[in-house]
Design a protein around this motif. Structure first.
Motif, PDB file in Angstrom:
ATOM      1  N   GLU A  93       0.869  -1.112  -0.035  1.00 52.51           N
ATOM      2  CA  GLU A  93       0.157  -0.070  -0.024  1.00 52.51           C
ATOM      3  C   GLU A  93       0.962   1.290   0.138  1.00 52.51           C
ATOM      4  OE1 GLU A  93      -2.384   2.122   3.649  1.00 52.51           O
ATOM      5  OE2 GLU A  93      -3.497   0.365   2.588  1.00 52.51           O
ATOM      6  N   VAL A  94       0.245   2.225  -0.858  1.00 43.64           N
ATOM      7  CA  VAL A  94       1.142   3.582  -0.658  1.00 43.64           C
ATOM      8  C   VAL A  94      -0.129   4.680  -0.317  1.00 43.64           C
ATOM      9  CG1 VAL A  94       1.939   5.644  -2.194  1.00 43.64           C
ATOM     10  CG2 VAL A  94       2.906   2.885  -2.454  1.00 43.64           C
ATOM     11  N   SER A  95       0.060   5.155   0.763  1.00 39.03           N
ATOM     12  CA  SER A  95      -0.969   5.980   1.172  1.00 39.03           C
ATOM     13  C   SER A  95      -0.433   7.603   1.435  1.00 39.03           C
ATOM     14  CB  SER A  95      -1.177   5.506   2.593  1.00 39.03           C
ATOM     15  OG  SER A  95      -0.224   5.610   3.553  1.00 39.03           O
ATOM     16  N   THR A  96       0.552   7.978   0.589  1.00 38.02           N
ATOM     17  CA  THR A  96       1.304   9.194   0.902  1.00 38.02           C
ATOM     18  C   THR A  96       0.708  10.214  -0.263  1.00 38.02           C
ATOM     19  OG1 THR A  96       3.191   8.189  -0.389  1.00 38.02           O
ATOM     20  CG2 THR A  96       3.482   8.460   2.089  1.00 38.02           C
ATOM     21  N   VAL A  97      -0.161   9.804  -1.311  1.00 46.80           N
ATOM     22  CA  VAL A  97      -0.482  10.319  -2.269  1.00 46.80           C
ATOM     23  C   VAL A  97      -1.669  11.201  -1.633  1.00 46.80           C
ATOM     24  CG1 VAL A  97      -1.545  10.616  -4.756  1.00 46.80           C
ATOM     25  CG2 VAL A  97       0.214   8.827  -4.038  1.00 46.80           C
ATOM     26  N   PRO A  98      -1.760  12.403  -1.903  1.00 48.25           N
ATOM     27  CA  PRO A  98      -2.863  13.463  -1.134  1.00 48.25           C
ATOM     28  C   PRO A  98      -4.023  13.166  -1.637  1.00 48.25           C
ATOM     29  CG  PRO A  98      -0.556  14.798  -1.882  1.00 48.25           C
ATOM     30  CD  PRO A  98      -0.553  13.450  -2.408  1.00 48.25           C
ATOM     31  N   ALA A  99      -5.241  13.159  -1.051  1.00 48.46           N
ATOM     32  CA  ALA A  99      -6.380  12.961  -1.484  1.00 48.46           C
ATOM     33  C   ALA A  99      -6.916  13.823  -2.504  1.00 48.46           C
ATOM     34  CB  ALA A  99      -7.210  13.007  -0.257  1.00 48.46           C
ATOM     35  N   ALA A 100      -6.616  15.121  -2.455  1.00 45.86           N
ATOM     36  CA  ALA A 100      -6.849  15.875  -3.201  1.00 45.86           C
ATOM     37  C   ALA A 100      -6.130  15.721  -4.806  1.00 45.86           C
ATOM     38  CB  ALA A 100      -6.293  17.564  -2.854  1.00 45.86           C
ATOM     39  N   VAL A 101      -5.141  15.132  -4.782  1.00 45.40           N
ATOM     40  CA  VAL A 101      -4.571  14.858  -6.106  1.00 45.40           C
ATOM     41  C   VAL A 101      -5.316  13.608  -6.748  1.00 45.40           C
ATOM     42  CG1 VAL A 101      -2.374  13.890  -7.277  1.00 45.40           C
ATOM     43  CG2 VAL A 101      -2.222  15.548  -5.524  1.00 45.40           C
ATOM     44  N   GLN A 102      -5.274  12.641  -5.755  1.00 43.40           N
ATOM     45  CA  GLN A 102      -6.208  11.306  -6.274  1.00 43.40           C
ATOM     46  C   GLN A 102      -7.671  11.739  -6.757  1.00 43.40           C
ATOM     47  OE1 GLN A 102      -6.163   7.675  -3.693  1.00 43.40           O
ATOM     48  NE2 GLN A 102      -4.634   8.940  -2.233  1.00 43.40           N
ATOM     49  N   ASP A 103      -8.336  12.552  -5.876  1.00 40.94           N
ATOM     50  CA  ASP A 103      -9.687  13.275  -6.241  1.00 40.94           C
ATOM     51  C   ASP A 103      -9.638  13.882  -7.533  1.00 40.94           C
ATOM     52  OD1 ASP A 103     -10.867  12.347  -3.963  1.00 40.94           O
ATOM     53  OD2 ASP A 103     -10.788  14.114  -2.934  1.00 40.94           O
ATOM     54  N   TYR A 104      -8.506  14.599  -7.725  1.00 37.27           N
ATOM     55  CA  TYR A 104      -8.474  15.461  -9.054  1.00 37.27           C
ATOM     56  C   TYR A 104      -8.348  14.505 -10.484  1.00 37.27           C
ATOM     57  CZ  TYR A 104      -6.619  18.272 -12.843  1.00 37.27           C
ATOM     58  OH  TYR A 104      -6.349  18.816 -14.002  1.00 37.27           O
ATOM     59  N   TYR A 105      -7.576  13.576 -10.271  1.00 37.04           N
ATOM     60  CA  TYR A 105      -7.278  12.612 -11.345  1.00 37.04           C
ATOM     61  C   TYR A 105      -8.471  11.620 -11.764  1.00 37.04           C
ATOM     62  CZ  TYR A 105      -2.675  14.263 -12.471  1.00 37.04           C
ATOM     63  OH  TYR A 105      -1.443  14.947 -13.005  1.00 37.04           O
ATOM     64  N   ARG A 106      -9.082  11.218 -10.644  1.00 34.70           N
ATOM     65  CA  ARG A 106     -10.181  10.572 -10.776  1.00 34.70           C
ATOM     66  C   ARG A 106     -11.287  11.123 -11.649  1.00 34.70           C
ATOM     67  NH1 ARG A 106     -11.309   9.784  -5.909  1.00 34.70           N
ATOM     68  NH2 ARG A 106     -12.931  11.310  -5.660  1.00 34.70           N
ATOM     69  N   GLU A 107     -11.585  12.438 -11.122  1.00 31.48           N
ATOM     70  CA  GLU A 107     -12.755  13.125 -11.752  1.00 31.48           C
ATOM     71  C   GLU A 107     -12.499  13.563 -12.968  1.00 31.48           C
ATOM     72  OE1 GLU A 107     -15.736  13.122 -10.428  1.00 31.48           O
ATOM     73  OE2 GLU A 107     -14.928  11.857  -8.821  1.00 31.48           O
ATOM     74  N   PHE A 108     -11.034  13.987 -13.305  1.00 28.55           N
ATOM     75  CA  PHE A 108     -10.455  14.435 -14.432  1.00 28.55           C
ATOM     76  C   PHE A 108     -10.818  13.216 -15.666  1.00 28.55           C
ATOM     77  CE2 PHE A 108      -7.222  14.379 -17.792  1.00 28.55           C
ATOM     78  CZ  PHE A 108      -7.306  15.757 -18.166  1.00 28.55           C
ATOM     79  N   TYR A 109     -10.477  12.140 -15.325  1.00 27.45           N
ATOM     80  CA  TYR A 109     -10.453  11.415 -16.352  1.00 27.45           C
ATOM     81  C   TYR A 109     -12.000  10.966 -16.518  1.00 27.45           C
ATOM     82  CZ  TYR A 109      -5.417  10.365 -15.677  1.00 27.45           C
ATOM     83  OH  TYR A 109      -4.034  10.494 -15.587  1.00 27.45           O
ATOM     84  N   ARG A 110     -12.640  10.656 -15.632  1.00 26.64           N
ATOM     85  CA  ARG A 110     -14.152  10.600 -15.499  1.00 26.64           C
ATOM     86  C   ARG A 110     -15.010  11.575 -16.447  1.00 26.64           C
ATOM     87  NH1 ARG A 110     -16.112   8.676  -9.371  1.00 26.64           N
ATOM     88  NH2 ARG A 110     -15.290   6.620  -9.565  1.00 26.64           N
TER      89      ARG A 110
END
Length: 800
Positions: free
Chosen positions: A231-248
């Motif tokens: 597991e890698v838990s260091t990627v900020p939630a905001a960055v994950q949110d950004y890319y998930r919603e960007f691709y969608r």
């Protein structure tokens, strides 16, 4: 900054100017100071004009101005952190860069050169150990620099995303303090803008959008963790949110349109666009990996990646395989266009930097799509004389081959995915999370069909991507836990695909029937796989990498005692943490692994290291059973030597005009391996002692062997062959060379250890070794053309 593949050259590093970050800091600081002056001026202006104004309207206006002022000051303070971060990065990175340059200079001071791949070639007059020490120092300094770059980029990316969100919220009804939760909204906003730009063919709009995308970079530790399935838990939630919603929001068409734009810019020499394209691909990997998570203070998961996070039309593109389609194909041109889209997406995934790993489900589906495209081309070759349908272009064959290869390469990054693909464990019928709809109806997954498509295709990379499905298994086959279990199971599964046989040991044909004397023109699967390995030598090299750390298994006893006075046949499989190969499976695996020159070099190095380890144990008095030790070593050596010799003769039989080439290569492999091993054990008499024979040490040093390119000759015990026409090995010569090799290692080890065993004991070991070696090699070495044919049928058809 790193180039498009994350691997700068020494000359590029030398040109990097990290102190330019200080100039950027000054610009940001000046701009932010101006911003604060302006907001103070606006608030003071209201106070000046409001002295003669009172009442409800004044109070309402004042509250709004005060609120805006408070929100603006929050933005100011967010920005105010940036100059210090930039200055710290500039100073720190400059120091790390200087260490790299110093290490390069240290090497140059003794006449060594660091090439663009960060390798230091051999130099006459400089010992290999000295070169290795300098190379380790240079590479270590580079790794520290790249990790420091990743660390500062992570901090700056997170801060920039926060500032952008805060700036967007300023003046709205939402408090600026909520900026940290706005990543998804910004990603959705940018994704929609990409779609609009693509629809309007407004390529100019793309540049502004990609400049806003957070360029998050994983450091070396995070990349290793993902590669190991951690597991890698260091990627900020905001960055994950950004890319998930960007691709969608962008969807398949938006993502591919943006990639087309960035690709064009990259081909035009735009290095920033090249990095942005990598970032686009890296983000897909992060969003699609369930091991990338964000956790709250209580440890609960707030955000998690996974295949389902990717937009449905991308999942349909990846999981929709041509053989599973039930709806009308449409026109031939539409079929061709779908393959072209898949190729475009594969090309994008190929831009992902090393260490960016797809999640397990994502990796499985990428691998299955790669096999599907390969299978389509295989069917075209079998049924249409290699001619694609009329709607296809002449260039489409290469495009589809490349796409299949890139999908497999991406799947290879996740070992859990590779394990699942080869064993079928955890592969359900439909992993698309509903994206396939009524258009595709997948059948239950059949690992054998996957393996046939992948391992019997003619690959443009000579099978390197296909070999990536299993070449990692040797490195992990001695691990504890899940990683080791999966690696061992993968190795135990390979004979089922490469040389399947029935319960009697009779080799099977492609239709699943055992080959018999009564089957006219019958061809075994092993025969066809052997041809594929010969045509795709990277498959052989990959198999050699997987086998090299397990050379001790190639003792290959037919049976072992069961502890109750009886014996149990040894079969291929995994018992607890113990991997074993049945004798015929083991011989065939060694044969296939030797069908490349590099594969022979890996295995010969491992064999000699194993011999060196065992002889060290003998002379140091750690041998509880001299007879069994000699037999064990003789059996390992015999099986490995015979595998190499048989493979080279087989290759010569396929290409009679190059018949001497492979015999010469086998000789050279022994020379290289011998030089390397003698150099290694010369460093310390204790090297490799107390390790599992052929264990983890082998995998680590084989890479060093290839890097260092050792090619010195050891004429004393491996005389250069006299090339004359087709050279079938002489049984006596084969035995004599092996006996002399063991004798040399034993005498050398004994001399370095102060003659700890007597000459009489030496002779006894050598005699026992020779007898056991002769018994093994006599029945399995190919010495004529007919024996090659019978080897590929498992003996069927041979004279009784």
């Amino acid at each position: 900054m790193p180039n498009s593949k994350g691997a700068p050259t020494p000359r590029e590093v030398e040109k990097w100017n990290f102190f330019a970050l200080n100039d950027w800091a000054a610009v940001v600081r000046a701009g932010n100071t101006t911003f604060k002056t302006q907001i103070d001026k606006a608030r003071n202006h209201f106070g000046d004009v409001g002295q003669g104004w009172s009442g409800v309207t004044h109070d309402a206006a004042y509250e709004r101005v005060d609120e805006d002022y408070t929100q603006a000051r929050k933005v100011f303070y967010d920005v105010d952190d940036v100059p210090g971060m930039l200055e710290q990065a500039g100073s720190s990175l400059s120091s790390f860069k200087q260490v790299v340059l110093d290490k390069i200079a240290d090497a140059a001071a003794i006449g060594l050169w660091v090439d663009d791949a960060w390798q230091i070639p051999d130099k006459e007059g400089v010992e290999r150990q000295t070169i290795d020490d300098h190379q380790a120092a240079v590479r270590g300094a580079l790794t520290e620099l790249m990790n420091e770059i990743a660390t500062h980029k992570q901090k700056l990316t997170a801060n920039a995303e926060l500032i952008r969100a805060a700036g967007d919220l300023f003046g709205s009804s939402v408090n600026v303090d909520e900026a940290a939760t706005q990543g998804g909204r910004l990603g959705r906003q940018d994704g929609r803008a990409i779609v609009l730009a693509a629809q309007n063919h407004d390529t100019g709009a793309f540049a502004g959008i990609v400049d806003n995308m957070p360029g998050y970079v994983l450091n070396d530790q995070e990349r290793r963790a993902l590669a190991n399935g951690e597991e890698v838990s260091t990627v900020p939630a905001a960055v994950q949110d950004y890319y998930r919603e960007f691709y969608r929001a962008a969807g398949k068409d938006g993502v591919l349109a943006l990639d087309d734009y960035l690709s064009g810019q990259e081909k035009g020499g735009n290095t920033v666009a090249a990095a942005q394209r990598d970032n686009l691909a890296n983000g897909i990997m992060l969003v699609g990996n369930d091991k990338v998570v964000s956790r709250g203070p209580d440890g609960k998961i707030l955000n998690q990646g996974g295949y389902a996070n990717l937009p449905a039309d991308i999942r349909e593109l990846v999981s929709g395989r041509v053989e599973d389609r039930v709806a009308a194909y449409g026109s031939p041109a539409q079929v061709r266009d779908r393959f072209a889209q898949q190729a475009r997406f594969a090309e994008l995934l190929g831009q992902a930097n090393p260490g960016y790993t797809p999640g397990k489900e994502f990796g499985i589906e990428l691998g299955r799509q790669g096999a599907s495209i390969a299978n389509y081309l295989n069917q075209v070759d079998r049924n249409m004389n290699g001619n694609l349908p009329s709607a296809f272009l002449d260039s489409d064959r290469a495009l589809m081959d490349s796409a299949a290869q890139q999908y497999l390469t991406a799947a290879d990054r996740n070992h859990e995915s590779a394990y699942a693909l080869l064993t079928g464990d955890g592969v359900t019928t439909d992993l698309s999370h509903g994206a396939l709809g009524d258009t595709f109806k997948p059948d239950a997954y059949k690992p054998k069909e996957f393996a046939d498509a992948v391992f019997r295709h003619d690959w443009p990379d000579q099978g390197k991507a296909a070999a990536g499905l299993f070449d990692w298994a040797g490195e992990h086959s001695h691990d504890q836990g899940t990683s080791g279990d999966q690696a061992r199971q993968v190795l135990a599964t390979l004979p089922n695909y490469f040389a399947p046989h029935d319960h009697n040991g009779t080799l099977l044909m492609d239709d699943g029937r055992p080959i018999t004397d009564n089957v006219k023109d019958g061809v075994t699967t092993f025969n066809e796989i052997s041809k594929s390995f010969a045509n795709n030598p990277e498959l052989a090299t990959g198999l050699a990498k997987a086998l090299a750390p397990n050379v001790d298994l190639f003792n290959l006893p037919g049976a072992v005692t069961d502890g109750h006075g009886g014996v149990t046949p040894v079969t291929t499989g995994v018992n607890g943490e113990q991997l074993s190969f049945g004798s015929n499976d083991g011989r065939r695996m060694l044969f296939l692994a030797n069908l490349s020159d590099d594969g022979s070099l890996y295995l010969e190095t491992a064999r000699q290291l194993n011999q060196a380890e065992v002889t060290q144990g003998i002379v140091q008095g750690r041998d509880p059973d001299p007879l069994e030790t000699a037999k064990y070593l003789a059996n390992v050596d015999a099986h490995m030597n015979v595998g190499a010799q048989n493979a080279k003769i087989y290759l010569d039989s396929l290409k009679a005009d190059e018949h001497n080439h492979h015999v010469q290569d086998q000789y050279e492999a022994k020379q290289q391996a011998g030089e390397f091993v003698k150099d290694l054990i010369g460093q310390s008499t204790d090297i490799a002692i107390d390790r599992v024979p052929g264990g983890a040490i082998v995998h680590g040093i084989v890479g060093d062997l290839r890097d260092s390119g050792l090619d010195q000759v050891i004429e004393a015990w491996n005389p250069e062959p006299d090339l004359k026409g087709v050279q079938y090995p002489d049984l006596y010569d084969s035995r004599s060379i092996a006996d002399q090799g063991f004798k040399s290692y034993l005498e050398d080890a004994n001399q370095r250890n102060g003659q700890s065993i007597t000459r009489e004991n030496e002779r006894a070991y050598i005699g026992n070794y020779g007898g056991a070696y002769n018994d093994t090699v006599g029945s399995s070495l190919l010495t004529n053309t007919d024996q090659i044919k019978y080897w590929l049928t498992g003996g069927v058809g041979a004279p009784k």
